[in-house]
Design an enzyme around this catalytic site. Structure first.
Site, PDB file in Angstrom:
ATOM      1  N   TYR A  38       0.867  -1.174   0.000  1.00 30.30           N
ATOM      2  CA  TYR A  38       0.000   0.000   0.000  1.00 30.30           C
ATOM      3  C   TYR A  38       0.905   1.225   0.000  1.00 30.30           C
ATOM      4  O   TYR A  38       1.829   1.321   0.820  1.00 30.30           O
ATOM      5  CB  TYR A  38      -0.887   0.037   1.251  1.00 30.30           C
ATOM      6  CG  TYR A  38      -1.615   1.349   1.414  1.00 30.30           C
ATOM      7  CD1 TYR A  38      -2.890   1.527   0.882  1.00 30.30           C
ATOM      8  CD2 TYR A  38      -1.019   2.432   2.057  1.00 30.30           C
ATOM      9  CE1 TYR A  38      -3.542   2.741   0.989  1.00 30.30           C
ATOM     10  CE2 TYR A  38      -1.660   3.655   2.169  1.00 30.30           C
ATOM     11  CZ  TYR A  38      -2.927   3.798   1.633  1.00 30.30           C
ATOM     12  OH  TYR A  38      -3.576   5.002   1.732  1.00 30.30           O
ATOM     13  N   GLU A  43      -2.930   7.629  -4.262  1.00 31.70           N
ATOM     14  CA  GLU A  43      -2.879   6.343  -3.574  1.00 31.70           C
ATOM     15  C   GLU A  43      -2.746   5.232  -4.604  1.00 31.70           C
ATOM     16  O   GLU A  43      -3.458   5.226  -5.603  1.00 31.70           O
ATOM     17  CB  GLU A  43      -4.165   6.147  -2.761  1.00 31.70           C
ATOM     18  CG  GLU A  43      -4.215   4.838  -1.993  1.00 31.70           C
ATOM     19  CD  GLU A  43      -5.563   4.651  -1.291  1.00 31.70           C
ATOM     20  OE1 GLU A  43      -5.677   5.061  -0.131  1.00 31.70           O
ATOM     21  OE2 GLU A  43      -6.503   4.121  -1.917  1.00 31.70           O
TER      22      GLU A  43
END
Lengths: 291, 387
Positions: free
Chosen positions: B108, B196
């Protein structure tokens, strides 16, 4: 006594000759004590040498500073050039800078905060209603209709709610020492913790009201500050957005951080732990101070 | 300004971040044709302006073009409700057909501006995927932060050491560092407030591929990014909210009966809180901005008069600066004149020019109650709505 701005502060306006600068400065000059309400000069690049509202206009902040020695500057410049105006004021070493401009880009504020790290300037804003010393000095765009001098210091993230709290306090006979709008943007100048330190050191402030809302880290930082050592003065907090759906951004209420902070429940728990008395409405603030 | 996945990936591709090949489809035929062209298994993804799709059925996998067409049929025109959309969800107008990749490990990665330090900051975790948000809440220690300089500047060796500490295998460290460097450049140059990549797949041969991507741009910076401004997709937003925005009013539609007319976000939130705590239901959230004219405010009031659910208007304005109270009474007069429908109005104003505004409101041809304070105003509005 007051916090941040003295009752005889000398004030500069960056963007004086624009529509907003003219409109708000005229009101502020009429409000403050003395012939010009404390206002000593304006800055508008390219307009140096003229007079506006009876004040001398300079091309740069440095020239204005050398000629008029201001204690503070109010920035009324449009958003695309607001950061440059803040940087110019910081570079000129002006002790207190207020920026009322809305919609300043976030990365511009990152640059401004970087410049503030090595400076002695306290920046208030942007997207702030400014600083009011009731009966003495107005730096900004807030309502002055109900403010009266007294011992309550207010630091707030919202202009209209500050006016509401001020009106309720004044109606109950509780005047204000200084009101500071720290601004509604995610990245801004001084925060609640800095304001709390100023109000603690100001003998004219007897109690402090914080007006916060969901999102951001201001309330958490205030709680950290208050938990570190005894504060010595009552602190009341009014936090709004208690029922705002967490996934919605409301006005400038700010996005709930991806790291899980920013909820009203968390802010309330931390502030209560730090000894802050919570209020649910402006009337509650008055009740809390009266008791 | 939230970009959907395909828009976000267009930007990341320009910075050299490796991505699965993909194409936008607006019909099941197109979906099948794209799946054929890509060959092999594909992911079928709903293009909406919110995250949380994976757990809400907004990302599906198809082994054949026929399966892709079936998925497309199912998704297109439907409504997707995720943990990050509004309650009523978002209609799916477009889907993204993308090569499905095999990978066993993922990361992530995101970039935000840290509000405490006021610097761009890398957020990273050694395990990415749809369960990341839940995992991060359960075990916050898995999420690591790396602050950058104000201009995105950083020491590449220190950043590499951070990724090593995170647990990125040596075999993939060069590729991951390359992705992070590209993300930083994209963040700074496009005035993003969030980039992101989740998951960033670590694939065989040492590569790293961005399987899903999210970008939020700073709406206040669009004046210097005209090409990005053109990506704003107003067709998907609530019409009333778009009209209000164009009139210097922040407006969010809700389900209740009490129409709120308030200036300032803080007073707006406070009024909203007090109405709910009094047992009422707001029809909207409203924050009239300082520069709004009487005509613009009248447009905002009109949106509420046009809403048949609205049974009462609660006007709660604290006048100051340019939004003086008489501007609100002027706006109410304009809105009343332009609309056949009237509803009872609770007219509560304070601050600059309050007295003359009250007088003007009283003279209007509509049922107008003028309470003394905000608490009383909220009580009156809720009792009117419950009648």
């Amino acid at each position: 006594m007051t916090a941040l701005i003295s009752s005889d502060a000398r004030i500069l306006v960056q963007g004086l000759t624009g529509n907003a600068g003219t409109f708000y400065t005229r009101l502020a000059m009429a409000y403050g004590t003395g012939d010009t309400g404390g206002y000593v000069a304006g800055v508008t690049p390219g307009k140096g040498g003229i007079d506006h509202l009876g004040l001398p206009v300079f091309d740069t902040v440095r020239e204005a500073t050398q000629a008029t020695r201001p204690d503070a500057s109010v920035i009324m410049a449009p958003a695309p050039v607001a950061a440059d105006a803040m940087l110019e004021a910081i570079e000129a070493g002006i002790p207190t800078v207020v920026c009322v401009t809305e919609r300043v880009p976030v990365l511009d504020m990152v640059r401004v905060r970087d410049a503030l790290r090595d400076s002695d300037t306290a920046l208030v804003g942007p997207n702030s209603q400014g600083i009011l010393v009731p009966g003495a000095r107005k730096l900004g765009v807030m309502s002055t209709a109900d403010a009266i001098p007294g011992g309550i210091g207010i630091a707030a993230r919202s202009a209209s709610l500050t006016s509401e709290v001020v009106a309720r306090l004044s109606a109950a006979g509780l005047g204000q020492s200084t009101t500071i709008g720290i601004g509604g943007d995610p990245i801004h100048g001084i925060g609640f913790a800095h304001c709390l330190a100023l109000f603690r050191d100001d003998p004219g402030t007897e109690a402090v009201v914080l007006i916060g809302e969901l999102g951001g880290v201001e309330e958490e930082e205030a709680a950290d500050f208050l938990a570190a050592e005894p504060y010595g003065k009552p602190v009341i907090a009014l936090l709004v957005g208690r029922h705002a759906p967490e996934d919605r951004r409301m006005g400038h209420a700010g996005t709930v951080s991806v790291l899980g902070s920013g909820s009203i429940a968390q802010k309330t728990a931390l502030l209560e732990l730090a000894g802050v008395r919570m209020a649910a409405t402006p009337d509650d603030v008055v009740r809390a101070l009266a008791s | 300004m939230y970009l959907h996945e395909a828009q976000a990936k267009d930007i990341l591709a320009r910075y050299g971040i490796p991505l699965p090949e993909g194409m936008i489809a607006r019909s099941s035929d197109e979906a099948a044709a794209h799946a054929t062209a890509l060959g092999g298994a594909v992911a079928v993804k709903a293009l909406i302006h919110a995250g949380g799709r994976g757990l809400a059925g907004g990302v599906r996998f198809a082994q054949t073009p026929d399966e892709a067409a079936l998925c497309a049929d199912d998704m297109l025109g439907g409504t997707l409700v995720t943990a990050q959309t509004r309650r009523k969800g978002e209609t799916v107008h477009e889907i993204y057909i993308e090569q499905a990749l095999d990978f066993s490990r993922s990361l992530y990665l995101s970039l935000i501006v840290d509000q405490r330090r006021a610097v761009p900051t890398l957020i990273a975790a050694a395990e990415g995927g749809t369960a990341f948000e839940q995992n991060a809440m359960d075990a916050p220690a898995m999420v690591q932060k790396y602050p950058l300089g104000a201009d995105g500047g950083h020491n590449p060796a220190a950043l590499a050491a951070f990724l090593d500490m995170l647990g990125v295998p040596d075999s993939h460290s060069a590729a991951v560092l390359g992705v992070v460097e590209a993300m930083i450049a994209a963040f700074m140059e496009n005035d993003a407030t969030l980039i992101e990549i989740n998951p960033l797949a670590l694939v065989e041969g040492g590569g790293a591929v961005a399987i899903d991507a999210k970008i939020v741009l700073d709406g206040n910076s669009l004046f210097r990014h005209p090409a990005l401004a053109a990506l704003r997709d107003t067709a998907r937003s609530d019409e009333a909210e778009v009209l209000a925005q164009a009139n210097e009013i922040n407006f969010v539609r809700m389900d209740g009966e009490i129409g709120l007319v308030v200036n300032g976000a803080g007073l707006g939130l406070a009024t909203h809180d007090m109405v709910i705590e009094e047992g009422g239901r707001p029809a909207n959230f409203m924050d009239i901005r300082t520069m709004a004219t009487a005509e613009q405010i009248a447009t905002g009031i009109g949106l509420l008069l046009d809403d048949p659910k609205v049974r009462v208007l609660l006007i709660n304005v604290h006048g100051g600066g340019m939004t003086t109270c008489d501007r609100i009474s002027d706006a109410l007069a304009l809105a009343t004149e332009a609309h056949d429908r009237t509803v009872p109005v609770i007219f509560r104003v304070a601050g600059q020019n309050a007295a003359q505004a009250r007088e003007a409101a009283q003279a209007l041809p509509l049922p107008c109650t003028i309470p003394d304070d905000m608490t009383e105003a909220v009580r009156l509005a809720v009792s009117e709505a419950l009648q």
